[in-house]
Design an enzyme around this catalytic site. Structure first.
Site, short mmCIF file in Angstrom:
data_model
loop_
_atom_site.label_atom_id
_atom_site.label_comp_id
_atom_site.label_asym_id
_atom_site.label_seq_id
_atom_site.Cartn_x
_atom_site.Cartn_y
_atom_site.Cartn_z
CG ASN A 185 -11.84 -0.49 9.28
OD1 ASN A 185 -12.44 0.54 9.01
ND2 ASN A 185 -11.10 -0.62 10.37
CD GLU B 266 -5.22 5.90 3.83
OE1 GLU B 266 -4.42 6.01 2.89
OE2 GLU B 266 -6.25 5.21 3.77
CD GLU C 76 -10.43 -1.94 -2.16
OE1 GLU C 76 -10.39 -1.26 -1.11
OE2 GLU C 76 -10.62 -3.17 -2.16
CG ASN D 2 -7.42 -5.13 -2.81
OD1 ASN D 2 -6.71 -5.40 -1.84
ND2 ASN D 2 -8.43 -4.29 -2.73
CD GLU E 223 -6.60 -1.46 -0.02
OE1 GLU E 223 -5.56 -1.53 0.64
OE2 GLU E 223 -7.66 -2.00 0.32
CG PHE F 79 -21.26 -7.32 13.62
CD1 PHE F 79 -22.12 -7.89 12.70
CD2 PHE F 79 -21.52 -6.04 14.07
CE1 PHE F 79 -23.22 -7.18 12.24
CE2 PHE F 79 -22.62 -5.33 13.62
CZ PHE F 79 -23.48 -5.90 12.69
CE LYS G 170 -4.10 -2.10 2.04
NZ LYS G 170 -3.61 -3.48 1.92
#
Length: 666
Positions: free
Chosen positions: A235, A200, A275, A290, A288, A348, A116
């Site tokens: 996330n 960031e 993305e 992938n 980023e 979750f 990244k």
């Protein structure tokens, strides 16, 4: 074309690759850990090879073990799926040295874009808009705090080699930056074998929109439109759709052009995803790239008609893309719901155990609708604590977004899962949420709409009455069955009364039932009558009914005096009683749950990584108490209130079950 393909992965993605390879006439080889000996992907493949113990770092991400399987099988190519070794450049390098094709991008592209930090620098050099941040390596937590202050809170702390929400934290303060840095570093090391971290700026109210690209080794590259992935928790994406309800054609074309330019700049081949974070004014920022197949690729396949796995295999075999940009269609709308083994009622947190019932809706595809279920499990199988908690990816397609959402509602209603905690109720709740229905969601959707955690759905009055009518009619059928089983003589139905009180969601509904051969009419106080028609029989776990002229699907379980009914995110205990029974039930005291306020209970099955306090310590509200790792994620457990630690019952390295007592307080 290859004759034999090894899939260096597990679960639903391994099964997904096997399906396409089989259709192409390619023999498949599965690899598996000891924990996956009986897994679905092992059953589906033509050949299966054991590669080590359950922990991924001793099996699925152990390059030497996977390479031995490649040699033993004689496979000519390897598809890495996603996760594990899919973005580790050392793996395709080892394959190249062995003369085996990698079904993915070149090593140089993985190195450039899979990292990244490097990818952001390259994107900036290529003129792609990027999020402000610090792309250098960060030595320790104090340096992380310093950088976070310079960038400006809130910030996102991310693993350089990360993906899937692993090694990622949002920090709003110095304390959270210190803590997040260490947790991200630990998770990154455990998941990817690379603990480098960068920081960031965290863009508030963002939408997560990504562009699918596909390139061959002959200089051809196209984009296959976008996917909206804004519904996320921790996330990690939960619901995706294609196309995005937010983008206009001009923004879509601009994002697609940048994605293709970036891919071409690094000599990209195979399928990949660029993305972006998109703000409310449709400004987009590179996030980023992938360098692999994405979990959510099925929605792109559904709107374009292109099998991405097939194209990856063909590109790896040296073939050209059979289409250009102008040939890429965008037909209808597709939605994907990720079904996870996690308990939405416990924030979750992961759940493990045996799938005592697993009955997904039937897959189908017609010109007006489609249902697709990519899965790697089966009824009776085990959900392990060692791997990602995904059970399945349920996808629907229809000509419009409204119809695709409705198809998803029906598919979720008909999806039967028992034996473990799962997020089906939450997925159903999202499909009915006004913001989602209107397409007005951001990556903060879950935190904003359920700030205190998901506690199920309270059905509106109209739906409560429909469920009450269904329950009354179903109870009548059960009572008729009971009288027959009891051996009573004569007209059985004379023993079943017509007046009942249905109690659900804290409401009492007195009703009168008039039955006929085609169904029943349920009349409420005040005169409103609902017609109920169904072929449900007592003991059936799924009831499909027509109530008031509209479909109603209920998951049904038996409780004393009624049913447990689940529909559209609501989990209801429904009692059907005679008027006298209802009168007496109203006088009964409710059972008080045990007091656990002085206990720290383990919220999910996992491994204790660290204990931050000792017996006798005074703790404050919000203070970290211990860290528990489950399914590759670190979870920090904090004090809910001030107090003194009286006793600690677990230490680092201990494996715990749900509700095991970790520590006690005075």
């Amino acid at each position: 074309m290859f004759d034999k393909l090894l899939i260096a992965n597990r679960g639903e993605i391994a099964c997904r690759v096997i399906k396409t390879a089989r259709r192409m006439g390619i023999e498949t080889v599965a690899v598996h850990s000891d924990a996956d000996r009986g897994a679905l992907h092992v059953r589906m493949a033509d050949e299966a090879i054991a590669i080590g113990p359950a922990p991924a770092n001793q099996s699925y991400i152990a390059i030497d073990r996977v390479m031995q399987a490649v040699r033993d099988s004689g496979a000519q190519a390897v598809h890495p799926g996603y996760g594990f070794l899919s973005e580790n450049p050392r793996f395709p390098q080892a394959l190249a040295e062995a003369g085996v094709a990698f079904v993915g991008p070149p090593v140089r592209a993985i190195e450039a874009m899979g990292d990244k930090i490097t990818s952001k620098k390259l994107a900036a050099e290529a003129g792609v808009s990027t999020v402000p941040g610090y792309m250098g390596l960060i030595a320790d937590a104090e340096e992380a705090v310093k950088i976070a202050r310079e960038v400006g809170y809130p910030v996102m702390i991310k693993a350089s080699a990360g993906g899937g929400g692993k090694g990622m934290r949002i920090a709003w303060s110095d304390a959270e930056a210190r803590e997040g840095f260490q947790s991200s570093k630990n998770e990154a090391a455990a998941s990817f074998g690379d603990d480098r971290i960068f920081i960031e700026k965290f863009v508030t109210q963002p939408r997560h929109i990504e562009i699918q690209v596909l390139a061959d080794g002959h200089g051809n590259c196209v984009y296959l439109h976008e996917r909206e992935c804004s519904i996320q928790r921790r996330n990690q994406k939960v619901i995706e759709e294609a196309p995005s309800p937010f983008l206009d054609p001009g923004t879509r074309a601009a994002m697609g052009a940048q994605a293709v330019a970036l891919a071409q700049a690094v000599g990209y081949q195979s399928a990949g995803t660029v993305e972006f974070i998109v703000d409310g004014d449709k400004n987009f920022y590179f996030l980023e790239m992938n360098t692999r197949l994405q979990v959510e690729h099925p929605v792109t396949e559904l709107i374009t008609g292109i099998d991405l796995v097939e194209q990856m295999i063909r590109v790896a075999a040296g073939e050209r893309l059979p289409f250009g940009q102008d040939d890429i269609r965008m037909d209808g709308w597709a939605i994907e719901s990720r079904l996870y083994a996690e308990d939405p009622y416990r924030n979750f947190l992961p759940s493990i155990g045996r799938l005592t019932r697993y009955r997904p809706p039937a897959e189908e595809a017609t010109p007006t609708r489609a249902v697709r279920n990519d899965t790697g499990v089966f009824e009776g199988g085990e959900i392990s604590m060692y791997y990602d908690p995904m059970i399945a990816k349920l996808c629907t397609w229809a000509p419009s977004r409204e119809d695709a959402v409705e198809e998803m509602r029906q598919a979720l209603d008909g999806f039967e899962i028992e034996g473990i905690g799962h997020n089906l109720p939450f997925l159903s709740a999202v499909m009915d949420h006004p913001k989602f229905v209107a397409g007005r969601m951001t990556t903060a959707f879950i935190a904003e709409e359920w700030p205190e955690g998901f506690a199920g759905v309270d059905l509106p009055e109209s739906e409560l009455r429909r469920v009450a009518a269904a329950a009354a009619a179903m109870h009548r059928v059960s009572e008729i069955r009971r009288t027959r089983v009891s051996g009573r003589m004569g007209n059985h139905e004379r023993h079943v009364g017509a007046e009942w009180v249905v109690t659900l969601q804290g409401r009492d509904f007195p009703v009168t039932i008039a039955a006929d051969p085609a169904g029943a009419t349920v009349r409420f106080e005040g005169g409103r009558a609902l017609r109920v028609e169904s072929d449900w029989r007592p003991g059936g776990a799924l009831a499909r009914l027509m109530v008031d002229g509209r479909p109603l699907v209920l998951k049904v379980g038996k409780v004393s005096g009624g049913f447990r009914m689940r529909t559209r995110g609501a989990d209801l205990k429904v009692h059907v009683r005679t008027p006298r029974q209802a009168e007496l039930a109203a006088l009964m005291l409710e059972k008080t749950p045990p007091d656990t306020s002085r206990l720290l209970l383990c919220p999910m099955p996992g491994l204790v990584v660290k204990v931050d306090v000792e017996a006798g310590d005074e703790v404050q509200e919000g203070q970290p108490l211990c860290t528990v790792e489950a399914m590759k994620m670190e979870n920090i457990l904090r004090a809910e209130r001030a107090g003194t630690v009286a006793r600690i019952n677990a230490g680092p390295g201990d494996s715990l079950a749900v509700d095991d007592v970790i520590m006690e307080f005075e």
